[in-house]
Write a protein that holds these residues in place. Structure first.
Motif, PDB file in Angstrom:
ATOM      1  N   LEU A 129      -7.221  -2.706  -2.295  1.00  0.00           N
ATOM      2  CA  LEU A 129      -5.860  -2.726  -2.654  1.00  0.00           C
ATOM      3  C   LEU A 129      -5.356  -4.033  -3.356  1.00  0.00           C
ATOM      4  N   VAL A 133       0.228  -6.314  -2.507  1.00  0.00           N
ATOM      5  CA  VAL A 133       0.269  -5.271  -1.627  1.00  0.00           C
ATOM      6  C   VAL A 133      -0.113  -5.683  -0.234  1.00  0.00           C
ATOM      7  N   GLU A 136       2.158  -8.407   1.244  1.00  0.00           N
ATOM      8  CA  GLU A 136       3.436  -7.802   1.913  1.00  0.00           C
ATOM      9  C   GLU A 136       2.975  -6.746   3.092  1.00  0.00           C
TER      10      GLU A 136
ATOM     11  N   ASP B  29      -0.177   3.393  -2.883  1.00  0.00           N
ATOM     12  CA  ASP B  29       0.101   2.338  -4.088  1.00  0.00           C
ATOM     13  C   ASP B  29      -0.031   2.976  -5.250  1.00  0.00           C
ATOM     14  N   THR B  33       3.314   3.060  -8.035  1.00  0.00           N
ATOM     15  CA  THR B  33       3.241   2.206  -9.283  1.00  0.00           C
ATOM     16  C   THR B  33       3.114   3.187 -10.514  1.00  0.00           C
ATOM     17  N   THR B  56       3.541   1.709   7.490  1.00  0.00           N
ATOM     18  CA  THR B  56       3.148   1.335   6.025  1.00  0.00           C
ATOM     19  C   THR B  56       3.620   2.279   5.053  1.00  0.00           C
ATOM     20  N   HIS B  59       7.045   0.908   3.936  1.00  0.00           N
ATOM     21  CA  HIS B  59       6.905  -0.103   3.027  1.00  0.00           C
ATOM     22  C   HIS B  59       6.886   0.413   1.583  1.00  0.00           C
ATOM     23  N   PHE B  60       6.199   1.314   1.529  1.00  0.00           N
ATOM     24  CA  PHE B  60       5.884   1.869  -0.182  1.00  0.00           C
ATOM     25  C   PHE B  60       7.059   2.649  -0.413  1.00  0.00           C
ATOM     26  N   ARG B  63       8.968  -0.137  -1.459  1.00  0.00           N
ATOM     27  CA  ARG B  63       8.456  -0.568  -2.927  1.00  0.00           C
ATOM     28  C   ARG B  63       8.912   0.413  -3.978  1.00  0.00           C
TER      29      ARG B  63
END
Lengths: 280, 370
Positions: A129, A133, A136, B29, B33, B56, B59-60, B63
C-alpha cells in the motif's frame, strides 16, 4: 450491511447461542508426563466477551497458544469460524491467523519500531500500500484505542504501561478482525487505567461487534465486561454466565467467586452498572 | 468492482458495491484513487449495494468523499450512511484528534557543534565515573575478599578462557603455518631457509600470538559481555540489583574484568605454543628441518625477554576488552535495536583499542630496547 444486527448486551447473559465462532473439543495438551489439559471443551459465541480464568499453572496460556495455532495439541480439535486449525497446512493457517487479532501479556510491541510502524506492520506485511494510506489507517486504529496522534511517533520504551496495552490493541485491530484474543489486558495497570481499558473494550465490542476472548485475573474486569467465563479446573473447563458461575459448587470456583476480593468487586458492580461510554 | 458511477435524476450517483473490508484494502485504495469524477456539482453516495463494510472500508469512504470534495463535488448520502462510516466520522476522523507534530527544529551549525561538545564531555565523564566505581569496587575487594566474587570470576575464566582454547589453538596454528610458508618461499631464494625459524618464533611470540588471541576474545567474549549485561538492563535486572543495595559494577563488571585478565594471558601461552608447533610442522614438511633442530634454532634466535614482551601485553588487552564490553552493555536502554548497536560497538571498539595499545607497546618496547 449486517454489522450491527446482533449488538451484545453486557448484562451477564449470553449474547446468542447458535454456531460458536471458536469451538474447542476434547483438547489434550501434555508436556512429558505433565498433563495440562485433559478433554477440555470451550465454546465462544459471536459478539460476546469470554473470560478465561484459572489458577497459576492451570494452562490458560497453553490454551490460548493452542487456539492461536502456535501449538499443536496431542488430541482434540480447535475450530475458528468452523475451520479446524489443527489440521491445516502452514499457508492455510496464515490466512486464518490474519482473521483474528491478538495482544500478548507484555504488549510484545517491536521495540525498534514506532507505535505507528508497529500498527502498520500487519497491514504492510499483508498488502502493498502507499505510505500515506498505511499511515492514515494506522492512525485510525491508534485513535480508536484512545491514544493521541502524538503517540504514533513514539517508541515503545517511551510509553507508559497503559499506553503499551492500547498500542498493542491498535496493532491487533488493524486488519479489522472479528475475533480478538487478549492475554491479561489489564494486568499491571493502575485501577483507573484498567477501568478505562474495560470501557474501551466494551465500547469496541459494541461499536465493532467484536468477539473477545480474554485471559484475565482482574475480578473487576470480569464482572464489568465478561458475558460468559470459562474456568479451567482439574484440566477441564467449566463455563457459563457469571450468575451460573456464582452458583457453581466446585470448591476452587466457589473460592474464586466468593472470596473477599470477588465480593468487593461484585459489590462495586451493583453501584455501577452503567453501560460503557466512549473512552478518551 | 467496488465503485460504480451512475446518474439518477441528473445527479451523479456513486454506488458502493461488494465488501469494503480490510481484506481487500489494496483494491479499495485503487478503486478510490482511480474512480472517474463526474463534477463539479452535487452528487450522491449510495451504500445500498454494499455487502459489508468495516472500519478500514469506512476510511476509504472518507477518502472518496475527500477526493470528490477536492474536485468541487458536494457528496451527500442516498439514505443514511453505513454505521461504520458514521462511527468513523464521529469518533476517529483526523480533525477530531489532529495535533500537528511539532516541526523538527532547524539547528544551526553552532548548535550542532555545541551539542556534540556537550555529548562528548558527558561521555568522557560517564566513562571516568565507570572506571572510578570499578576501582573503588576493586579496592574494596582487596580489603574484603568476599567482594571479589571468586565463584563468579572462576565462571568467567572458564567461559572466556577454557572454552576459547580450541578456536584460539586452531587459529594460532594456522596463522603461523601461513607465516612460515610465505617466509620459506621468500627466504629459499637466497638460501636462508633456516631463518624461517627466527621469523616464526619472533613474530608469534612478540606479536601474533597475543594479538590474535585478543581479537578472537574480543569477538567472542566482548560481545557476550555487552549482550548479557544489555539484556539484564532491558529486563531491569540491573535496577533490581541497585534496589537491593548490591553494587552492579561489583557484581557484573569486576568479575568479568578479573576473569579475563586471568584468562587472556593463559590463552596467549597456548596460542604461542600452538604457533611454534605450526612453524615446526611446516619447517619439517617443507624445508626438512627436524624438530630438535627447530627447537635449538628457536632458542638461539630468541632473547630471554621475547616471550615476556608478548605476554605482558595480554592483561592490558584483556582489561580493555572487558571494560569496553561491560561498559557498552550497561549503556543499553530501551530497545532491542539498542542492544545490537551497543554490542557491535563493544566489539569494534575493543578491537580498535587492542590494536592501538599494541602500537603503543611497540613504540615503548623500541624506546626501552626490550
Amino acid at each position: 450491511m449486517n454489522d450491527a444486527d446482533s449488538l451484545p448486551v453486557s448484562d451477564g447473559q449470553p449474547v446468542s447461542k447458535g454456531r460458536p465462532i471458536v469451538e474447542v473439543r476434547g483438547l489434550v495438551n501434555r508436556f512429558g508426563a505433565q498433563v495440562v489439559h485433559d478433554g477440555l471443551d470451550m465454546n465462544v459465541y459471536p459478539g460476546e466477551i469470554f473470560g478465561i480464568i484459572g489458577g497459576s499453572g492451570a494452562g490458560k496460556s497453553v490454551l490460548l497458544r493452542t487456539v492461536l495455532g502456535l501449538r499443536t495439541p496431542q488430541v482434540g480439535s480447535v475450530e475458528i469460524e468452523g475451520v479446524d486449525i489443527t489440521a491445516r497446512t502452514d499457508e492455510e493457517l496464515t490466512v486464518i491467523k490474519r482473521s483474528y487479532g491478538v495482544t500478548f501479556q507484555q504488549g510484545a510491541l517491536f521495540t525498534s519500531l514506532t507505535v505507528a510502524e508497529n500498527v502498520e506492520l500487519p497491514l504492510a506485511e499483508y498488502r502493498q500500500l502507499p505510505e500515506d494510506v498505511l499511515r492514515e489507517l494506522a492512525l485510525q486504529k491508534i485513535r480508536l484505542v484512545g491514544l493521541h496522534d502524538s503517540a504514533a511517533s513514539k517508541y515503545p520504551a517511551e510509553l507508559s504501561g497503559g499506553m503499551v496495552k492500547r498500542a498493542a490493541l491498535a496493532r491487533a485491530l488493524v486488519l479489522d478482525p472479528k475475533l480478538l484474543f487478549l492475554d491479561e489486558p489489564t494486568s499491571g495497570l493502575d485501577p483507573i487505567s484498567a477501568s478505562a481499558f474495560d470501557d474501551l473494550l466494551l465500547y469496541l465490542q459494541k461499536s465493532l461487534n467484536l468477539t473477545v476472548v480474554m485471559i484475565t485475573h482482574d475480578l473487576d474486569s470480569i464482572f464489568r465486561t465478561c458475558n460468559r467465563v470459562g474456568v479451567i479446573v482439574d484440566r477441564r473447563m467449566v463455563s457459563g454466565t457469571l450468575n451460573e458461575m456464582l452458583a457453581e459448587q466446585h470448591p476452587w470456583i466457589r473460592e474464586y467467586f466468593h472470596g473477599p476480593r470477588a465480593e468487593l468487586a461484585r459489590g462495586a458492580m451493583k453501584h455501577d452498572v452503567s453501560a460503557a461510554t466512549a473512552p478518551r | 468492482m467496488l465503485i460504480e458511477l451512475d446518474r439518477r435524476e441528473g445527479k451523479p450517483v456513486y454506488r458502493l458495491l461488494g465488501a469494503w473490508r480490510a481484506a481487500s484494502v489494496r483494491e479499495l485504495d485503487e478503486a478510490v484513487t482511480t474512480v472517474r469524477i463526474d463534477g463539479p456539482g452535487p452528487a450522491l453516495l449510495d451504500a445500498s449495494g454494499l455487502e459489508s463494510i468495516d472500519l478500514t472500508g469506512a476510511h476509504f469512504v472518507e477518502r472518496l468523499s475527500e477526493r470528490l470534495r477536492a474536485a468541487g463535488v458536494d457528496p451527500g448520502w442516498e439514505g443514511s450512511p453505513p454505521e461504520s462510516v458514521a462511527f468513523e466520522r464521529a469518533t476517529l476522523s483526523a480533525d477530531q484528534a489532529k495535533e500537528e507534530a511539532e516541526p523538527a527544529a532547524q539547528r544551526s551549525v553552532l548548535a550542532v557543534l555545541g551539542m556534540w561538545t556537550v555529548d562528548s564531555v558527558a561521555a568522557t565523564r560517564n566513562a571516568l565515573a565507570f572506571l572510578g566505581s570499578l576501582t573503588v569496587a576493586f579496592l574494596r575487594g582487596l580489603r574484603v575478599p568476599r567482594h571479589l566474587r571468586i565463584p563468579s570470576v572462576v565462571r568467567h575464566v572458564s567461559e572466556s578462557g577454557l572454552q576459547a582454547v580450541p578456536i584460539v589453538a586452531l587459529i594460532a596454528f594456522l596463522i603461523s603455518v601461513i607465516v612460515a610458508y610465505i617466509g620459506a618461499q621468500e627466504l629459499q631464494q637466497f638460501g636462508g631457509q633456516v631463518f624461517v625459524v627466527d621469523l616464526v618464533a619472533l613474530s608469534v611470540l612478540r606479536e601474533l600470538g597475543v594479538l590474535l588471541t585478543a581479537i578472537i576474545v574480543a569477538g567472542r567474549s566482548g560481545s557476550a559481555y555487552a549482550a548479557e549485561i544489555g539484556v539484564m538492563q532491558l529486563n531491569e535486572e540491573v535496577d533490581a540489583l541497585g534496589a537491593m543495595g548490591v553494587n552492579a559494577v561489583e557484581v557484573l563488571v569486576l568479575p568479568r574484568v578479573i576473569g579475563l585478565v586471568i584468562a587472556l594471558p593463559l590463552l596467549t601461552v597456548i596460542a604461542d605454543a600452538m604457533g611454534l608447533a605450526g612453524g615446526a610442522v611446516l619447517s619439517w614438511l617443507v624445508l626438512g628441518i627436524p624438530f630438535n633442530q627447530f627447537a635449538i634454532r628457536t632458542q638461539e634466535a630468541l632473547a630471554t625477554t621475547t616471550f615476556w614482551a608478548g605476554l605482558l601485553k595480554a592483561p592490558v588487552f584483556a582489561a580493555l576488552i572487558a571494560l569496553v564490553g561491560t561498559y557498552r552493555g550497561l549503556q543499553v536502554h530501551g530497545s532491542s535495536r539498542e542492544l545490537g548497536r551497543r554490542t557491535t560497538q563493544a566489539v569494534v571498539e575493543s578491537i580498535f583499542l587492542v590494536l592501538l595499545a599494541d602500537a603503543i607497546f611497540a613504540v615503548v618496547y623500541w624506546q626501552i630496547d626490550f
